[in-house]
Design a protein around this motif. Structure first.
Motif, mmCIF file in Angstrom:
data_model
loop_
_atom_site.group_PDB
_atom_site.id
_atom_site.type_symbol
_atom_site.label_atom_id
_atom_site.label_comp_id
_atom_site.label_asym_id
_atom_site.label_seq_id
_atom_site.Cartn_x
_atom_site.Cartn_y
_atom_site.Cartn_z
ATOM 1 N N ASN A 95 -78.755 54.079 100.854
ATOM 2 C CA ASN A 95 -79.197 52.715 100.614
ATOM 3 C C ASN A 95 -78.000 51.841 100.257
ATOM 4 N N LYS A 98 -78.265 49.837 97.151
ATOM 5 C CA LYS A 98 -77.976 50.573 95.913
ATOM 6 C C LYS A 98 -76.499 50.455 95.565
ATOM 7 N N TYR A 225 -70.955 56.645 92.874
ATOM 8 C CA TYR A 225 -72.015 56.733 93.874
ATOM 9 C C TYR A 225 -72.134 58.146 94.437
ATOM 10 N N SER A 229 -75.314 60.681 93.998
ATOM 11 C CA SER A 229 -76.017 61.065 95.224
ATOM 12 C C SER A 229 -76.215 62.572 95.316
#
Length: 359
Positions: A95, A98, A225, A229
């Motif tokens: 995303n 995000k 990130y 994830s």
């Protein structure tokens, strides 16, 4: 006698009436031409003051691409994971919104602010460089005068004082900018809807600071990130790895016990001795089988973790020298003339309308 029909008057405005009205307004403006002229002069003066007070800024932008897993080629992996009790790991599309939200998060910006860089020959936290560059270090967040220029001396957020927390929150708001004025932010991020290429920009009044801020922000954002994830898969990999080490330790212990038993009971043929040896052998076989299954789980989990780790590919990075963003003198003069002239015309026509109402 026939009654005469009353003549009805309509409120329709003809083109001739509009033409006369505009002509009257134009004459009024020409009659008091000095009012728009004064307003235009004031508008130009104001725009010139903004032009000469403007400090050029240096935008440093990094473009990058996030490798997206569409899930088409890894459908077999989910089935294989299900055989080992690791089902539920489904390919998902990353995303980009995000990432944009994370770029404005205090968690990521804090990590960026407390990395050390060298600007103008001075090695310090990015936070302190920004405070000095924009002269924000002379008071705290509430506007109270400090005894001296404020400076962060450590990066341990857990032991920050109240004043340090206030300055940190003020600095965070200064970097992300007001919600209704995104152009005033020092950091900004966006992506192209067609290509999904993302852009991270840092814009400050210091070239070295812009370069360092964009690079450190990109590193902090990428690291956070990626960690978030694969957080669940990393936890699964750690658990199966711990299970592997535990089973291997028990297996080694059982093998040692069997070898020690055979060494100490050499030549003995008692049935109880044979029973103990048989139990140890059976335990070793069971542990060996269990260890083989755990090894399979570790390999599958490791493959899944590496396959699901986002790959952030840098496309372009800023290099020196950065062309500064400057204001256009001609554009500023034209803006002052247009706005000042419009205000002057409104003043002239407003006076005429007021006089007609009073009359």
């Amino acid at each position: 006698m026939e009654e005469q029909q009353p003549i009805t008057q309509t409120d329709e405005i003809t083109f001739r009436d509009l033409s006369l009205k505009f002509r009257e307004m134009f004459r009024e403006i020409l009659r008091y031409w000095y009012i728009p002229a004064i307003c235009m002069a004031l508008g130009v003066a104001y725009q010139l003051s903004k032009y000469f007070q403007y400090v050029p800024v240096y935008p440093a932008s990094i473009t990058f691409n996030v490798d997206e897993d569409e899930g088409g080629s890894n459908s077999g992996l989910s089935g294989m994971l299900g055989q080992f009790g690791l089902a539920g790991v489904r390919p998902t599309r990353y995303n980009l919104d995000k990432i944009l939200a994370l770029s404005k998060s205090r968690r990521v910006i804090q990590e960026t602010l407390f990395t050390r860089i060298n600007v103008d020959g001075k090695d310090d936290f990015i936070a302190n460089h920004i405070l000095r560059e924009y002269k924000l270090a002379e008071g705290n967040a509430k506007g109270k005068k400090a005894k001296g220029p404020f400076s962060f001396t450590h990066d341990s957020l857990e032991i920050f004082t109240k004043d340090e927390n206030e300055m940190l929150l003020m600095l965070y708001g200064f970097i992300v900018g007001p919600p209704n004025k995104p152009k005033e932010a020092l950091l900004s991020a966006d992506y192209n809807d067609d290509t999904n290429i993302m852009t991270l920009s840092a814009t400050t009044t210091n070239e070295d600071l812009s370069l360092a801020l964009s690079q450190r922000m990109f590193e902090s954002l990428s690291r956070y990130y990626i960690d978030k994830s694969i957080e669940k898969l990393s936890k699964t990999y750690r658990l199966v790895s711990m299970k592997r080490d535990s089973v291997l330790g028990v297996l080694k212990s059982a093998e040692y016990q069997l070898a020690n038993f055979r060494d100490t009971h050499r030549g003995l043929l008692m049935r109880t001795d044979q029973l103990t040896e048989l139990r140890l052998q059976r335990e070793i076989v069971a542990l060996t089988t269990m260890y083989g299954e755990v090894i399979k789980n570790v390999e599958v989990s490791d493959f899944s973790l590496k396959n699901k780790t986002p790959f952030i590919q840098t496309i372009d990075t800023p290099i020196e020298p950065i062309a500064p963003v400057k204001l256009s003198l001609v554009r500023k003069i034209l803006i002052g003339l247009v706005i000042g002239g419009a205000i002057g015309c409104v003043v002239v026509l407003g006076r005429k309308l007021l006089r007609s109402i009073v009359a």
